[in-house]
Design a protein around this motif. Structure first.
Motif, short mmCIF file in Angstrom:
data_model
loop_
_atom_site.label_atom_id
_atom_site.label_comp_id
_atom_site.label_asym_id
_atom_site.label_seq_id
_atom_site.Cartn_x
_atom_site.Cartn_y
_atom_site.Cartn_z
N LEU A 53 0.86 -1.18 0.00
CA LEU A 53 0.00 0.00 0.00
C LEU A 53 0.89 1.22 0.00
O LEU A 53 1.82 1.30 0.81
N VAL A 54 0.66 2.15 -0.92
CA VAL A 54 1.44 3.39 -0.93
C VAL A 54 0.49 4.58 -1.05
O VAL A 54 -0.66 4.45 -1.47
N GLY A 55 0.99 5.74 -0.67
CA GLY A 55 0.21 6.97 -0.77
C GLY A 55 0.22 7.50 -2.19
O GLY A 55 0.76 6.88 -3.11
N ASP A 56 -0.41 8.65 -2.37
CA ASP A 56 -0.48 9.27 -3.70
C ASP A 56 0.81 10.04 -3.95
O ASP A 56 0.81 11.27 -4.00
N ASP A 57 1.91 9.30 -4.12
CA ASP A 57 3.21 9.90 -4.37
C ASP A 57 3.77 9.20 -5.59
O ASP A 57 3.89 7.97 -5.61
N LEU A 58 4.08 9.98 -6.61
CA LEU A 58 4.44 9.38 -7.89
C LEU A 58 5.69 8.50 -7.79
O LEU A 58 5.72 7.38 -8.30
N ASP A 59 6.73 9.00 -7.10
CA ASP A 59 7.96 8.21 -6.96
C ASP A 59 7.70 6.91 -6.22
O ASP A 59 8.18 5.84 -6.62
N PRO B 11 13.01 10.55 5.20
CA PRO B 11 12.69 11.62 6.15
C PRO B 11 12.68 11.04 7.55
O PRO B 11 12.35 9.87 7.75
N ARG B 12 13.05 11.86 8.52
CA ARG B 12 13.22 11.34 9.88
C ARG B 12 11.91 10.90 10.50
O ARG B 12 11.91 10.17 11.48
N ASN B 13 10.79 11.36 9.97
CA ASN B 13 9.51 10.95 10.56
C ASN B 13 8.80 9.87 9.74
O ASN B 13 7.62 9.61 9.95
N ALA B 14 9.55 9.26 8.81
CA ALA B 14 8.91 8.26 7.94
C ALA B 14 8.70 6.94 8.70
O ALA B 14 9.55 6.51 9.47
N VAL B 15 7.56 6.32 8.46
CA VAL B 15 7.23 5.03 9.06
C VAL B 15 6.79 4.07 7.97
O VAL B 15 6.12 4.48 7.02
N GLU B 16 7.18 2.82 8.10
CA GLU B 16 6.66 1.77 7.22
C GLU B 16 5.89 0.77 8.08
O GLU B 16 6.24 0.52 9.24
N ILE B 17 4.85 0.21 7.49
CA ILE B 17 4.02 -0.77 8.20
C ILE B 17 4.13 -2.10 7.46
O ILE B 17 4.27 -2.14 6.24
N LEU B 18 4.10 -3.18 8.22
CA LEU B 18 4.27 -4.50 7.64
C LEU B 18 3.32 -5.45 8.36
O LEU B 18 3.14 -5.35 9.56
N GLY B 45 2.31 12.63 14.24
CA GLY B 45 3.29 13.41 13.50
C GLY B 45 4.26 12.55 12.71
O GLY B 45 5.29 13.05 12.25
N PHE B 46 3.94 11.29 12.53
CA PHE B 46 4.76 10.46 11.66
C PHE B 46 4.11 10.35 10.30
O PHE B 46 2.89 10.49 10.18
N ALA B 47 4.92 10.15 9.28
CA ALA B 47 4.39 10.07 7.93
C ALA B 47 4.50 8.62 7.48
O ALA B 47 5.60 8.10 7.29
N VAL B 48 3.36 7.97 7.32
CA VAL B 48 3.39 6.58 6.87
C VAL B 48 3.69 6.57 5.37
O VAL B 48 2.93 7.11 4.57
N ARG B 49 4.85 6.00 5.02
CA ARG B 49 5.26 5.93 3.62
C ARG B 49 4.42 4.92 2.86
O ARG B 49 4.02 5.11 1.73
N GLY B 50 4.22 3.77 3.51
CA GLY B 50 3.49 2.70 2.85
C GLY B 50 3.53 1.48 3.73
O GLY B 50 4.00 1.51 4.87
N GLY B 51 2.99 0.38 3.20
CA GLY B 51 2.96 -0.84 3.97
C GLY B 51 3.07 -2.04 3.07
O GLY B 51 2.87 -1.94 1.86
N ARG B 52 3.42 -3.17 3.67
CA ARG B 52 3.47 -4.39 2.88
C ARG B 52 2.83 -5.53 3.64
O ARG B 52 2.94 -5.61 4.86
#
Lengths: 428, 428
Positions: A53-59, B11-18, B45-52
């Motif tokens: 699952l990813v957000g709406d980010d092209l990269d 980014p320092r606030n990036a989070v990934e979920i699995l 205040g964390f930014a979830v990048r994506g998940g797998r």
């Protein structure tokens, strides 16, 4: 550059799933597409490796597509096909293929026709939904406006991009994706059968099927439970595919009358089918479920063949007015009680003239519970030609769970009463 | 080897979920943890990048963990901590850290104590739940048996592994994960605000907010739509966090009365809140929705403060009996018509004595449509102190969608009528 460096070429039946949407990574909605896609693909003999699952980010989207295409021959993705600027799937696919986006004339015609049917002028921004990467194939969407996209990549992987809304995605999966996948080489023969079970704890079911659920068995038997409904799946692949039906028969025999369906139909379908077989009509009198039991039955097309109607009697005054529940009964026993459940069921049955009537009254929570009548206590009344009987249940969970279980219990009572009626036993 | 080669340090606030589990990749259950984790982390205040999501395969799990740790400083994962052979998270973490699994004495004591409280002897296989990669920290589980694991990696990433069942995961997230995350450096201040919108196409909304939805804007404005309800989100990070409220106010101003909530509340909550503010009671008369509108309103705790009850009148005879709709009206105009919607709303209002009453009658499909009354045609009646009015809508979609939209339209009519009542305008 695949992150799974140790692996050689992916198995020929491997599939990766991908979903895009800022609403997903921000937790604004649960993705249900992954499970639906995984189930359908698994039943077709494909092996789902995993999903992202990813957000709406092209990269991020391009990177995820690239990684998925390195892991599997088939990538099925959802989301990002809408008309707004945060819908990036078209652009990501174009970048992945190194191809420009071009307008697809048939897609544009269909879009305009759809808006005409809605009696509206198409907003200019919606025309972007007719753009496809050059060389891609449009997948027909008969429900919504966004066409899907099938893109073949140079490495041999195929990407199927579908709209995010399940009501658009699921029919497109059936009509546009699965038929194309069935023609691919490398598919493993497989067979999956199901059973729907209600009125039994999952652990009790697990004990009854313990030997069949052995992890090393060739035919895999698994369970999933939701709102009290246990769905048993029986899955065989390769040589085991032919043995799945025998295991399925054994499952049905061991679970007996708790089985409401020998396939994937839901409880509402099973209740309606039983009512129709018994040539019975029905009615509901609902308090704590607030109309949910009737709403569940009317999910099924053709519910009007059995359902006459019902009353949602939330206030006690409505229980008196619409169902004729005596005020004294409410005062002495309280609204959540066997006598009131009985009077509610009889009341709606007499008023509507239905063959079978079911009532629900309980404490859904979070407030309103007491030591004698805790949150989760629900009384049911079941009225039929043979009289009325009441059933008491105590459910553990939050408001939504108690209501969902209560509605399912009402539907199962109706199903069993209709089956008894047909078998000649007095209902109720 | 990260698949996102073009990117520098995350980014320092990036989070990934699995999430791991064969039941997930086989589609035997929907994962709800991702959404719950994403929302909680985003609000911190964390930014979830994506998940797998991956199956119970050690290589896949290690590869997914490695890719996630390359993308984000914090990885939160769920599943694979049970006692059976397909629970591979402990082993995957040990391999990732290049550390052996060692028995954690306090964990083992807690496990044995838990089984004693259950009055059972601990099966020997359960002792594996006390194994941790050397150097890892156990995270306390107060609900179930599996402790969570916090593992710091050499590259600086931290992995929080939690059990899969939501009733265990969610309390552990609150008690064990979020407090530790709050102490991490590099957290970016963030602010997310929402609006709920009904009665507007998503494309029309997109045009009204086009400049605000610009992808390059510092404050991100996004939309998600379900059953006609559009949820607008306004999200700012870092310096943009402080500007989110102003953008949010602008969104509310531009969308006007279509906004039913300036936060994440749903349509039922908004309708109930408006009814309570207007000190109004309500009732429903439902045909094609079969009780769904009332069921939606009663999802909200405290619905009894406004809802008296309603009638599900599926059969025409029930429309006559329970609502007093004249037979002639049904014969001349048909059940799906303005006059019948009007009579239904007036009928239930008079019978229940509710301040406001709404009726729904339509063709939900898939059958029953005609050229003059196609599938998707729904008439609503809205009765109040000022009289009755009717509203006609034509929805495009399958049975479930038509019903869901019709129920939402009924709730929104009720919401607007209650607001008008409070503003002193005659309702209806």
């Amino acid at each position: 550059v695949s992150p799974v460096g140790r692996r050689a070429a992916p198995p020929r039946n491997a599939v990766e799933i991908l979903a895009t949407g800022d609403e997903l990574v921000r937790g604004r909605g649960s993705d249900t597409n992954f499970a639906a896609l995984a189930r359908a693909l698994g039943e077709e003999g494909f092996a789902v490796r995993g999903g992202r699952l990813v957000g709406d980010d092209l990269d991020d989207l391009v990177a995820a597509l690239r990684a998925a295409a390195a892991r599997a021959r088939v990538v099925v993705m959802s989301g990002g096909l809408g008309p707004t600027r945060d819908d990036l799937t078209r652009e990501a696919l174009a970048r992945l293929a190194g191809a420009p986006l071009v307008e697809d004339a048939p897609c544009l015609r269909r879009l305009r026709a759809l808006w005409r049917r809605r009696g509206l002028a198409m907003p200019p921004s919606n025309a972007v939904q007719a753009l496809l990467p050059r060389g891609a194939v449009a997948l027909r969407n008969r429900v919504g406006s966004a066409p899907g996209i099938l893109l073949g990549l140079r490495g041999g992987a195929r990407v199927f991009a579908l709209p995010g809304p399940p009501r658009e995605l699921l029919p497109m999966l059936e009509a546009e994706v699965l038929p194309r996948l069935r023609r691919l080489p490398g598919r493993v023969p497989s067979r999956t059968l199901h059973a729907g079970v209600f009125g039994m704890f999952e652990s009790a079911l697990g004990e009854r099927l313990a030997d069949l659920m052995d992890r090393d068995a060739a035919v895999k038997v698994g369970t999933a439970v939701k709102d009290g409904v246990i769905t048993v799946s029986v899955h065989g692949e390769g040589p085991a595919a032919r043995r799945a039906p025998a295991v399925h028969r054994e499952v049905l025999a061991r679970l007996g009358p708790a089985v409401f369906a020998a396939d994937r139909s839901g409880l509402p379908e099973a209740a309606l089918a039983a009512l129709r077989r018994a040539r019975a009509t029905c009615a509901f009198a609902e308090s704590c479920t607030g109309g949910l039991a009737a709403a569940r039955l009317t999910e099924v097309p053709g519910a009007s063949a059995a359902l006459l109607g019902g009353a949602v009697t939330y206030a006690d005054a409505e229980k008196e007015r619409a169902l004729g529940v005596p005020r004294a009964l409410l005062r002495v026993h309280g609204a959540v009680s066997g006598p009131v459940a009985e009077a509610m069921a009889s009341g709606i049955r007499e008023r509507t003239g239905a063959t079978l009537a079911v009532s629900v009254t309980g404490v859904a929570g979070p407030d309103g519970g007491s030591a004698r009548k805790p949150v989760g206590l629900v009384w049911f009344g079941m009225a039929g030609p043979g009289g009325v009987r009441t059933v008491e249940r105590r459910f553990t969970g939050d408001r939504a769970f108690v209501r969902a279980l209560a509605a399912n219990t009402a539907l199962d009572l109706l199903r069993r009463a209709a089956e008894a009626l047909r078998a000649g036993a007095p209902a109720g």
